[in-house]
Enzyme design. Structure first.
Site, PDB file in Angstrom:
ATOM      1  N   ASP A  26      18.370 -28.499   6.640  1.00 57.24           N
ATOM      2  CA  ASP A  26      18.344 -28.490   8.097  1.00 57.24           C
ATOM      3  C   ASP A  26      16.908 -28.562   8.630  1.00 57.24           C
ATOM      4  OD1 ASP A  26      18.939 -27.977  10.820  1.00 57.24           O
ATOM      5  OD2 ASP A  26      20.647 -26.729  10.249  1.00 57.24           O
TER       6      ASP A  26
ATOM      7  N   THR B 270      22.134 -30.668  14.757  1.00 60.32           N
ATOM      8  CA  THR B 270      22.790 -30.261  13.515  1.00 60.32           C
ATOM      9  C   THR B 270      24.235 -30.750  13.417  1.00 60.32           C
ATOM     10  OG1 THR B 270      21.379 -28.319  13.270  1.00 60.32           O
ATOM     11  CG2 THR B 270      23.504 -28.262  12.146  1.00 60.32           C
TER      12      THR B 270
ATOM     13  N   ASP C 262      28.092 -22.223  10.487  1.00 60.32           N
ATOM     14  CA  ASP C 262      29.473 -22.690  10.412  1.00 60.32           C
ATOM     15  C   ASP C 262      29.544 -24.214  10.450  1.00 60.32           C
ATOM     16  OD1 ASP C 262      29.344 -23.239  13.364  1.00 60.32           O
ATOM     17  OD2 ASP C 262      29.446 -21.059  13.500  1.00 60.32           O
ATOM     18  N   ARG C 263      28.819 -24.836  11.379  1.00 60.51           N
ATOM     19  CA  ARG C 263      28.900 -26.289  11.515  1.00 60.51           C
ATOM     20  C   ARG C 263      28.324 -27.018  10.310  1.00 60.51           C
ATOM     21  NH1 ARG C 263      25.198 -24.214  15.227  1.00 60.51           N
ATOM     22  NH2 ARG C 263      23.087 -25.101  15.280  1.00 60.51           N
TER      23      ARG C 263
ATOM     24  N   ASP D  81      15.739 -24.551   9.373  1.00 60.34           N
ATOM     25  CA  ASP D  81      15.856 -24.857  10.800  1.00 60.34           C
ATOM     26  C   ASP D  81      15.484 -23.648  11.650  1.00 60.34           C
ATOM     27  OD1 ASP D  81      16.878 -26.760  12.951  1.00 60.34           O
ATOM     28  OD2 ASP D  81      18.158 -25.027  13.311  1.00 60.34           O
TER      29      ASP D  81
ATOM     30  N   HIS E 155      12.246 -23.674  14.129  1.00 60.98           N
ATOM     31  CA  HIS E 155      12.358 -23.421  15.564  1.00 60.98           C
ATOM     32  C   HIS E 155      11.447 -22.278  16.000  1.00 60.98           C
ATOM     33  CE1 HIS E 155      15.394 -26.132  17.059  1.00 60.98           C
ATOM     34  NE2 HIS E 155      16.199 -25.853  16.042  1.00 60.98           N
TER      35      HIS E 155
ATOM     36  N   ASP F 109      19.708 -33.186   8.387  1.00 61.45           N
ATOM     37  CA  ASP F 109      20.544 -33.483   9.551  1.00 61.45           C
ATOM     38  C   ASP F 109      19.722 -33.971  10.739  1.00 61.45           C
ATOM     39  OD1 ASP F 109      19.308 -31.048   9.849  1.00 61.45           O
ATOM     40  OD2 ASP F 109      21.058 -30.033  10.701  1.00 61.45           O
ATOM     41  N   HIS F 110      18.424 -33.810  10.676  1.00 61.01           N
ATOM     42  CA  HIS F 110      17.463 -34.266  11.682  1.00 61.01           C
ATOM     43  C   HIS F 110      16.110 -33.784  11.204  1.00 61.01           C
ATOM     44  CE1 HIS F 110      17.240 -30.086  13.027  1.00 61.01           C
ATOM     45  NE2 HIS F 110      18.562 -30.090  13.103  1.00 61.01           N
TER      46      HIS F 110
ATOM     47  N   HIS G 238      14.023 -30.377  18.412  1.00 61.86           N
ATOM     48  CA  HIS G 238      14.342 -31.744  17.990  1.00 61.86           C
ATOM     49  C   HIS G 238      15.448 -32.259  18.877  1.00 61.86           C
ATOM     50  CE1 HIS G 238      17.868 -29.827  16.192  1.00 61.86           C
ATOM     51  NE2 HIS G 238      17.031 -28.891  15.811  1.00 61.86           N
TER      52      HIS G 238
END
Length: 566
Positions: free
Chosen positions: A35, A76, A159-160, A322, A326, A369-370, A507
């Site tokens: 991530d 994400t 979760d995602r 991630d 952040h 994912d990015h 992002h």
């Protein structure tokens, strides 16, 4: 007649032998998503990496050096979905981590599903499923191709990051609940946690990791790839005076989560099952990745993935990168330390594949994912273009302009994913033409500082956009869930929700710093090499489909990677 029957029986073994060898497939496929991983991290930290993680993937596998996302927003939820469906939000419908639902008048979360129940955790954390995804995934297609005999399991703290890759037909998807420090699931998959998951959770691994301070893996003076430890654009943990090492995780996690304290205050008494520690803190440390690796390796052992005679699929997403990015930004010592520790976690995961599945028997890909922009404060400190753009101020500017033009009213229902959701009922009441107001809003946005482009949903859908900024927007646009006007910020500019104080980074845009991600392949029938060919993230799923000789996902728009498959 009897003699003929006897001859046929005697011939059966020979006929069976003439069927030839069984179809060659890897024993296990592993899709790893890191991530918020920028492509350049592979080389930025090169001299500090060990030999068994990222360097092993590069040294033994194949690297696509120019892999990009081809849509916005780069978040994400859409990222994980696009990797495993082989298509963009325009088809799979995952247009953000959240989006405005016109039917309910509320913002919905990407994996929210109130029709299912939590299993092993709280309702808030566990009522989740992949129902919003409109396409099958490559994991679904493997299950279909083997008549559901292949196992598919998703693992991630988010979760995602677990649910969306594992797909609709997965055997299981597990994610983390910080209220109890365990991995949970929902009734979409199973009515109860398997015994091995319950046992893993009971061992209290999260609490163990948080019982130690977060010190740097190497002497802090060796982190020459990063900015100094105390800079204005890094955000401290709650309870810290400064965002500097060592981070005292035992004391920082000693305070119960805010939600628990609020419940206790409202009720006037301590909740009997309330956690005594903030175990959710582990997400924002490199130990969240270590915990994820621990759980994935336990799943590998307990579920016998790749060891049952069928090709199985493990989706493994590391999310602490991630959270740390952040909070601290892309050039922080915390970020570098997180990647150096992830490198070690990757090494033990790859070693486990060798031991338990067999050397060369697992097909592994690793991507992100990015990516992420530099911190706004970092850019400003070094006189580089960019900064933070207040979304609240931008929304207010549009709202005021519409009030001035058309009178009072709540003209904007939501301002999400660099999109404006207009109040269509109000437009109808005022007898205003939708397309005309959309273009009006687009023009208002174009006049704001640091907006590179704005376009109405109507114009976006009336034209084909093979290249350019509108191509990214069109690929990310799904009419039932997307907004009325879409805009693009100038390069380097971040969505700021705490303006004018901007900490860390984010992002979500179509510039290269958010779209350029690593794409590494390793293991079963993967040649050694690298390519600078321009490839897209949507090419991953159809490439896996060709390796497995199965159907690509139902909405797939990518193409198999020919250099890899040669």
């Amino acid at each position: 007649m009897k003699k003929l029957g006897l001859l046929l029986l005697l011939a059966l073994p020979a006929l069976a032998q003439k069927k030839g060898p069984s179809l060659a497939r890897p024993k296990l496929v592993v899709g790893i998503v890191v991530d918020q991983m920028r492509y350049d991290y592979l080389y930025r930290y090169w001299d500090k990496l060990g030999s068994g993680g990222f360097k092993r993937l590069l040294g033994e596998g194949f690297s696509y050096e120019s892999c990009h996302y081809n849509y916005v927003p780069t978040y994400t939820g859409p990222g994980h979905t696009s990797v495993f469906t082989g298509t963009t939000p325009a088809t799979h419908g995952i247009v953000g981590n959240n989006w405005f639902e016109r039917e309910t008048g509320k913002v919905t979360y990407v994996t929210d599903d109130k029709t299912v129940q939590a299993v092993g955790g709280t309702a808030a954390a566990g009522q989740m499923s992949p129902r919003h995804n409109l396409s099958t995934t490559i994991t679904d297609e493997l299950r279909l191709a083997t008549n559901f005999q292949s196992k598919v399991i998703g693992v991630c703290i988010k979760d995602r990051g677990s649910i969306l890759p594992a797909g609709h037909a997965a055997n299981a998807a597990y994610w983390y609940d910080g209220t109890n420090g365990g991995f949970i699931t929902s009734t979409f998959y199973t009515p109860a946690l398997p015994e091995w998951v319950a046992k893993f959770n009971a061992a209290g691994h999260a609490a163990e990791y948080l019982a130690q301070p977060w010190n740097t893996l190497l002497p802090i003076a060796e982190y020459t790839e990063s900015t100094p430890d105390d800079v204005p654009w890094e955000s401290a943990f709650k309870g810290e005076a400064k965002p500097v090492f060592p981070h005292d995780l035992p004391s920082l996690s000693a305070v119960p989560p805010a939600a628990v304290k609020a419940t206790e205050k409202a009720s006037g008494e301590k909740q009997p099952a309330a956690p005594t520690r903030n175990l959710d803190l582990i997400r924002s440390t490199p130990f969240g990745n270590s915990l994820t690796a621990d759980f994935a390796l336990e799943a590998l052992r307990q579920e016998q993935l790749g060891q049952r005679g069928f090709t199985d699929f493990l989706t493994l997403s590391f999310s602490s990168t991630d959270y740390v990015g952040h909070q601290f930004g892309t050039t922080a010592i915390e970020t570098e330390d997180t990647y150096l520790r992830l490198d070690r976690d990757l090494a033990r995961v790859l070693d486990a594949f060798d031991r338990q599945v067999g050397k060369g028997q697992a097909l592994v890909f690793l991507t992100a994912d990015h990516a992420a922009d530099q911190a706004a404060g970092f850019l400003e400190a070094h006189h580089l273009p960019g900064g933070g753009l207040s979304m609240a101020a931008l929304r207010d500017s549009v709202q005021r302009a519409l009030v001035h033009a058309h009178g009072p009213g709540q003209w904007i229902l939501d301002f999400e994913n660099q999109q404006v959701y207009l109040n269509r009922d109000l437009l109808a009441q005022k007898k205003l033409e939708m397309a005309k107001v959309q273009n009006e809003v687009a023009e208002i946005l174009r006049q704001q500082p640091h907006i590179a482009q704005a376009i109405s949903a109507t114009d976006l859908q009336r034209n084909a956009w093979p290249v350019g900024l509108s191509m990214y927007q069109a690929n990310g646009f799904y009419a039932p869930r997307s907004g009325d006007v879409l805009f693009v910020m100038s390069p380097g500019w971040l969505e700021a929700y705490s303006y004018p104080i901007i900490k860390g980074t984010t992002h979500g845009v179509s510039w290269a710093y958010d779209t350029h991600v690593p794409l590494l392949w390793w293991g079963w029938h993967v040649p050694h090499g690298e390519s600078s060919a321009d490839v897209k993230i949507v090419d991953i799923a159809p490439t896996v489909a060709r390796y497995l000789h199965i159907q690509e996902p139902s909405g797939c728009s990518g193409a198999p990677l020919q250099e890899l498959l040669k």
